[in-house]
Motif scaffolding. Structure first.
Motif, PDB file in Angstrom:
ATOM      1  N   LEU A  61       0.848  -1.189   0.000  1.00 30.37           N
ATOM      2  CA  LEU A  61       0.000   0.000   0.000  1.00 30.37           C
ATOM      3  C   LEU A  61       0.884   1.239   0.000  1.00 30.37           C
ATOM      4  O   LEU A  61       1.785   1.362   0.816  1.00 30.37           O
ATOM      5  CB  LEU A  61      -0.906   0.017   1.240  1.00 30.37           C
ATOM      6  CG  LEU A  61      -1.875  -1.154   1.383  1.00 30.37           C
ATOM      7  CD1 LEU A  61      -2.679  -0.988   2.659  1.00 30.37           C
ATOM      8  CD2 LEU A  61      -2.790  -1.245   0.189  1.00 30.37           C
ATOM      9  N   CYS A  62       0.593   2.138  -0.921  1.00 29.13           N
ATOM     10  CA  CYS A  62       1.380   3.366  -1.006  1.00 29.13           C
ATOM     11  C   CYS A  62       1.063   4.248   0.193  1.00 29.13           C
ATOM     12  O   CYS A  62      -0.095   4.467   0.534  1.00 29.13           O
ATOM     13  CB  CYS A  62       1.067   4.107  -2.296  1.00 29.13           C
ATOM     14  SG  CYS A  62       1.915   5.701  -2.406  1.00 29.13           S
ATOM     15  N   ARG A  63       2.113   4.775   0.812  1.00 31.34           N
ATOM     16  CA  ARG A  63       1.894   5.646   1.970  1.00 31.34           C
ATOM     17  C   ARG A  63       1.458   7.037   1.549  1.00 31.34           C
ATOM     18  O   ARG A  63       0.970   7.815   2.360  1.00 31.34           O
ATOM     19  CB  ARG A  63       3.177   5.750   2.789  1.00 31.34           C
ATOM     20  CG  ARG A  63       3.456   4.474   3.526  1.00 31.34           C
ATOM     21  CD  ARG A  63       4.724   4.600   4.327  1.00 31.34           C
ATOM     22  NE  ARG A  63       5.139   3.280   4.789  1.00 31.34           N
ATOM     23  CZ  ARG A  63       6.298   3.020   5.345  1.00 31.34           C
ATOM     24  NH1 ARG A  63       7.174   3.976   5.486  1.00 31.34           N
ATOM     25  NH2 ARG A  63       6.595   1.816   5.744  1.00 31.34           N
ATOM     26  N   GLY A  64       1.685   7.328   0.316  1.00 32.06           N
ATOM     27  CA  GLY A  64       1.315   8.662  -0.140  1.00 32.06           C
ATOM     28  C   GLY A  64      -0.132   8.745  -0.565  1.00 32.06           C
ATOM     29  O   GLY A  64      -0.869   9.615  -0.118  1.00 32.06           O
ATOM     30  N   CYS A  65      -0.584   7.829  -1.426  1.00 29.18           N
ATOM     31  CA  CYS A  65      -1.916   7.970  -2.008  1.00 29.18           C
ATOM     32  C   CYS A  65      -2.764   6.720  -1.815  1.00 29.18           C
ATOM     33  O   CYS A  65      -3.858   6.625  -2.356  1.00 29.18           O
ATOM     34  CB  CYS A  65      -1.798   8.300  -3.500  1.00 29.18           C
ATOM     35  SG  CYS A  65      -1.138   6.951  -4.487  1.00 29.18           S
ATOM     36  N   SER A  66      -2.294   5.743  -1.040  1.00 30.66           N
ATOM     37  CA  SER A  66      -3.050   4.522  -0.728  1.00 30.66           C
ATOM     38  C   SER A  66      -3.275   3.618  -1.931  1.00 30.66           C
ATOM     39  O   SER A  66      -4.154   2.769  -1.904  1.00 30.66           O
ATOM     40  CB  SER A  66      -4.404   4.850  -0.091  1.00 30.66           C
ATOM     41  OG  SER A  66      -4.232   5.564   1.090  1.00 30.66           O
ATOM     42  N   THR A  91       8.451   2.438  -6.226  1.00 31.37           N
ATOM     43  CA  THR A  91       8.026   3.785  -6.559  1.00 31.37           C
ATOM     44  C   THR A  91       6.612   3.739  -7.105  1.00 31.37           C
ATOM     45  O   THR A  91       6.330   3.056  -8.091  1.00 31.37           O
ATOM     46  CB  THR A  91       8.965   4.425  -7.596  1.00 31.37           C
ATOM     47  OG1 THR A  91      10.298   4.358  -7.101  1.00 31.37           O
ATOM     48  CG2 THR A  91       8.583   5.880  -7.835  1.00 31.37           C
ATOM     49  N   CYS A  92       5.727   4.452  -6.431  1.00 34.79           N
ATOM     50  CA  CYS A  92       4.324   4.500  -6.848  1.00 34.79           C
ATOM     51  C   CYS A  92       4.214   5.299  -8.144  1.00 34.79           C
ATOM     52  O   CYS A  92       4.756   6.392  -8.249  1.00 34.79           O
ATOM     53  CB  CYS A  92       3.495   5.156  -5.737  1.00 34.79           C
ATOM     54  SG  CYS A  92       1.778   5.435  -6.193  1.00 34.79           S
ATOM     55  N   LEU A  93       3.518   4.760  -9.105  1.00 37.40           N
ATOM     56  CA  LEU A  93       3.380   5.434 -10.386  1.00 37.40           C
ATOM     57  C   LEU A  93       2.286   6.494 -10.355  1.00 37.40           C
ATOM     58  O   LEU A  93       2.171   7.305 -11.264  1.00 37.40           O
ATOM     59  CB  LEU A  93       3.082   4.421 -11.497  1.00 37.40           C
ATOM     60  CG  LEU A  93       4.226   3.456 -11.809  1.00 37.40           C
ATOM     61  CD1 LEU A  93       3.784   2.443 -12.851  1.00 37.40           C
ATOM     62  CD2 LEU A  93       5.465   4.196 -12.279  1.00 37.40           C
ATOM     63  N   THR A  94       1.466   6.469  -9.307  1.00 38.53           N
ATOM     64  CA  THR A  94       0.390   7.447  -9.209  1.00 38.53           C
ATOM     65  C   THR A  94       0.884   8.749  -8.601  1.00 38.53           C
ATOM     66  O   THR A  94       0.621   9.826  -9.125  1.00 38.53           O
ATOM     67  CB  THR A  94      -0.772   6.879  -8.372  1.00 38.53           C
ATOM     68  OG1 THR A  94      -1.158   5.626  -8.920  1.00 38.53           O
ATOM     69  CG2 THR A  94      -1.962   7.827  -8.377  1.00 38.53           C
ATOM     70  N   CYS A  95       1.609   8.657  -7.492  1.00 36.52           N
ATOM     71  CA  CYS A  95       2.054   9.884  -6.814  1.00 36.52           C
ATOM     72  C   CYS A  95       3.571   9.998  -6.773  1.00 36.52           C
ATOM     73  O   CYS A  95       4.100  10.940  -6.205  1.00 36.52           O
ATOM     74  CB  CYS A  95       1.473   9.956  -5.400  1.00 36.52           C
ATOM     75  SG  CYS A  95       2.175   8.744  -4.263  1.00 36.52           S
ATOM     76  N   GLN A  96       4.264   9.054  -7.382  1.00 38.90           N
ATOM     77  CA  GLN A  96       5.728   9.061  -7.491  1.00 38.90           C
ATOM     78  C   GLN A  96       6.435   8.921  -6.155  1.00 38.90           C
ATOM     79  O   GLN A  96       7.624   9.163  -6.048  1.00 38.90           O
ATOM     80  CB  GLN A  96       6.228  10.350  -8.190  1.00 38.90           C
ATOM     81  CG  GLN A  96       5.592  10.619  -9.525  1.00 38.90           C
ATOM     82  CD  GLN A  96       5.793   9.463 -10.505  1.00 38.90           C
ATOM     83  OE1 GLN A  96       6.872   8.898 -10.590  1.00 38.90           O
ATOM     84  NE2 GLN A  96       4.756   9.105 -11.221  1.00 38.90           N
TER      85      GLN A  96
END
Ligand SMILES: [Zn+2]
Length: 144
Positions: A61-66, A91-96
């Motif tokens: 789970l991304c800590r930035g944008c879930s 690296t999350c591709l949604t919020c980087q």
């Protein structure tokens, strides 16, 4: 014990949401917004009840944008070597936003805990009451 039953229900709900997010992406990889919504709800419940979750779940789970982080779909994954230890960098591709964790699961548990605690405290104490610092006017000696 009532508390244990409550916890079990919460865990069941969390795992349902987590699996639902996986299902959404498996059926339609474009539907990342819905998967994100499920994961966001999952995190919100876990945070409110201060439930300790499996590190393998937290990793995805991304800590930035879930976002639900799936390598090659919603995130990139690289292996790094640092001080003889192997790290995985996601690296999350949604919020980087990128997060890294040791490939040893025990170390991940340690690393995750303090930040999770800090986050909860920061969320509860969003408003800090800081009294305005008042400066007493400097008395200039009157001209004689
Ligand atoms: Zn993200």
């Amino acid at each position: 014990m009532a508390g244990q039953v409550k916890d079990r229900e919460a865990f069941q709900r969390l795992s349902f949401l987590y699996q639902a997010a996986h299902c959404v992406l498996a059926q339609d990889p474009e539907n990342q917004a819905l998967a994100r919504f499920y994961c966001h709800t999952e995190r919100t419940i876990a945070k409110r009840l201060v439930l300790r979750r499996d590190p393998s779940v937290k990793r995805t789970l991304c800590r930035g944008c879930s976002s639900l982080l799936i390598p090659g779909l919603t995130c990139t994954q690289r292996q790094r070597r640092c001080k003889g230890q192997r790290w995985t960098v996601q690296t999350c591709l949604t919020c980087q936003r990128s997060q890294r964790f040791l490939n040893d699961p025990e170390h991940v548990l340690w690393g995750d805990r303090p930040e999770a605690l800090l986050r909860i405290q920061a969320g509860e104490r969003s408003e800090t009451t800081t009294a305005p610092v008042r400066q007493s006017p400097t008395h200039s000696s009157p001209p004689s």
